[in-house]
Design an enzyme around this catalytic site. Structure first.
Site: not given
Ligand code: PEP
Ligand code: MG
Length: 571
Positions: A191, A298, A334, A432, A456, A466, A503
């Site tokens: 993130h 988000r 979300r 995810e 995810d 990640r 996304c």
């Molecule tokens: C993802 O997991 O691809 C996503 C869009 O959500 P985040 O990156 O906020 O976990």
């Molecule tokens: Mg995610």
């Protein structure tokens, strides 16, 4: 130095080393003649925090719950206790160290004592001690938060160098105009990296020793496209990179001409290119880049860097602002995805494996009051435009049923008070978790739309954290398992007539645009900064030519061959 590039472009500027308030506090010796000054600095920070807390207490409305006042009294008591307000002074004097270090040493000692306490109630007060200590630390390191205020004359040329930064740290940079930032830890889809991308400044993660090797104020060239840093460049390198920077800016300018062009392939297949945002203020960039909607808001970022929770009215205002500014275009909001690497202040990370812990919808379902507040805020905002609700990390039918029950309850709360909301509001789920992808048919009917969170999905499919730079070289969107899962989700949804978007960061990677189009994807949501480049790629693509090549790619077993096929697809 080499790292993982996370946001393209070139920056040239002077290094500014930053620390994370809790994790990384510098230790240095203070000469004897400066000890008194250092102690005074500590006292000033304590006084500033006391003033802040007293001010908040004085402004508590008369009808606020009793707990508010009790909470602030407790924090003031902790602050005024000699263990926090006096002991660090002694440490400064006896060890001749800096005030931040003294505070860290003393806080660590205090927290260790808390772990020994048997009484559950008292043990839980540890979070309060952390919060108070962090406030003092922030006051010591300079406001706002611990991010140093950039020098006003040269904001644009300041490059932040940190060992590690949390998403909460990086989101604060949105208020500043830094030229770039680089970190030792992190992965390309952490993130931290995602927010960096949304800042639209060149950034690099996973540099390992940058924080240690780079000195304050040193001149740096950051190549966010290749992931390299040149430290203290000679005049030739500097001239070369200034030229490249200029060319890069020209390219970006040219792309702007596509803002109002409809995204369609050469064989006239229309594609929806939407944007991801973290905060309501990001909408201006969304509009500048001509997005056809917001595919992912988000909302958890509204919960970070603060000691309280955003209440229903505050959330409602934030969601309504976005919906209004998007002026009739769809806005997918979300519900908060807190709990893995994004935490509410003072709450410790849940367990040793937070990505597999109480996160996203799992957390919401265990905190129904907090969840209902958010659902009501979203429903109220839905009256002002086209709002859709998106649920993160759905895994099972049971979770969806519970979520729908809470949604019905939130709607009933509003009905009881005659508050208007969109009765046809759509609710979707993020795919995810591999289990959700494989068992799509068990719950697809319950939802109005789906969105693939590849960040995810890849993490869980390949068992790669990640956020962990030591395994980030293994994080591979082109792994056959990932490609087949993504293709399977898109195909299943298209067959069932269920709208499907993507996304995750894959949506904004122009190298993957044709591949995803070939899978049948027609709705992408990405950082606004990636949007025009992806649009350009859509405009240059012919689906009839792509589809057969993509089918072959799904069957490719050799990774090198697969990469060669991708290169041909993009040629
Ligand atoms: C993802 O997991 O691809 C996503 C869009 O959500 P985040 O990156 O906020 O976990
Ligand atoms: Mg995610």
């Amino acid at each position: 130095m080499h790292g993982i590039p996370v946001s393209a472009g070139i920056a040239i500027g002077h290094a500014h080393l930053v620390s994370h308030a809790r994790l990384e506090v510098a230790h240095y010796v203070v000469p004897q003649y400066q000890v008194a000054e250092e102690s005074a600095r500590f006292d000033a920070a304590v006084t500033a925090v006391r003033g802040e807390l007293e001010e908040v207490r004085a402004e508590i409305p008369a009808d606020a719950p009793q707990e508010f006042r009790a909470f602030l009294d407790l924090h003031l008591m902790i602050l005024n206790d000699a263990t926090l307000s006096k002991k660090p002074r002694q440490i400064i004097e006896t060890e001749q160290c800096n005030a931040d270090w003294a505070l860290k040493v003393q806080t660590d000692a205090l927290l260790a004592q808390f772990d020994e306490i048997d009484d559950g109630y008292l043990r839980e007060r540890k979070a309060d001690v952390i919060q108070v200590a962090e406030r003092v630390m922030k006051a010591l390191l300079g406001q706002p938060g611990h991010v140093p205020a950039p020098r006003s004359d040269s904001d644009q040329s300041l490059i932040l160098v940190a060992h590690d930064l949390s998403p909460a740290d990086v989101i604060q940079f949105k208020q500043h105009q830094f030229a770039s930032f680089v970190t030792d830890l992190g992965g390309a889809t952490s993130h931290t990296a995602i927010v960096a991308r949304s800042l639209n400044i060149p950034s690099i993660v996973a540099l390992h020793h940058a924080r240690q090797l780079i000195r304050e104020n040193e001149l740096l060239i950051i190549d966010g496209t290749l992931g390299t840093i040149i430290v203290d460049p000679d005049t030739q390198a500097l001239a070369e990179y200034k030229l490249r920077q200029h060319q890069w800016d020209l390219e970006r300018q040219k792309l702007k001409r596509l803002r109002d062009t409809r995204a369609a392939t050469l064989d006239r297949i229309e594609v929806d290119l939407q944007a991801n945002i973290e905060l309501p203020d990001d909408v201006s960039e969304v509009r500048e880049n001509g997005a056809t909607g917001i595919g992912l808001f988000r909302t958890e970022y509204l919960f970070l860097n603060r000691d309280d929770l955003p209440d229903e009215d505050e959330q409602f205002e934030a969601y309504r602002k976005v919906v209004r500014e998007m002026d009739g275009l769809p806005v997918t909001i979300r519900t908060y995805d807190l709990g893995a690497d994004k935490h509410i202040n003072g709450i410790e990370s849940p367990g040793t494996n937070p990505a597999l812990g109480l996160r996203a919808i799992r957390l919401s379902l265990t905190e129904p009051q907090m969840f209902l507040v958010q659902l009501r805020a979203m429903l109220r905002a839905s009256h002002y435009g086209r709002l859709k609700i998106l649920i993160p990390m759905v895994m099972s039918l049971a979770e969806i049923n519970q979520t729908l029950n809470y949604l019905a309850q939130a709607k009933q709360n509003l009905e009881d008070k005659y508050v208007p909301y969109d009765r046809n509001i759509e609710i979707g789920g993020m795919i995810e978790i591999p289990a959700a992808a494989l068992a799509l048919n068990t719950f697809i009917r319950k939802l109005d739309f789906l969105s693939i969170g590849t960040n995810d999905l890849i993490q869980y499919t390949l068992a790669i954290d990640r956020t962990n730079d030591t395994v980030s070289h293994l994080y591979d969107p082109l792994h056959p398992a990932v490609l087949n899962l993504v293709a399977h989700i898109i195909k299943t949804c298209n067959k069932a007539g269920k709208p499907i978007a993507l996304c995750g960061e894959m949506a904004g990677d122009v190298q993957l645009t044709r591949l995803l189009l070939g899978f049948g994807l027609r709705q992408f949501s990405m950082h606004p900064a990636c949007l025009l480049e992806v649009k350009q790629q859509v405009l240059r693509s012919n689906l009839r030519e792509i589809a057969p090549q993509v089918n072959k790619m799904l069957r490719a077993e050799d990774p090198d061959k697969l990469r060669a096929m991708l290169a041909r697809l993009n040629a």
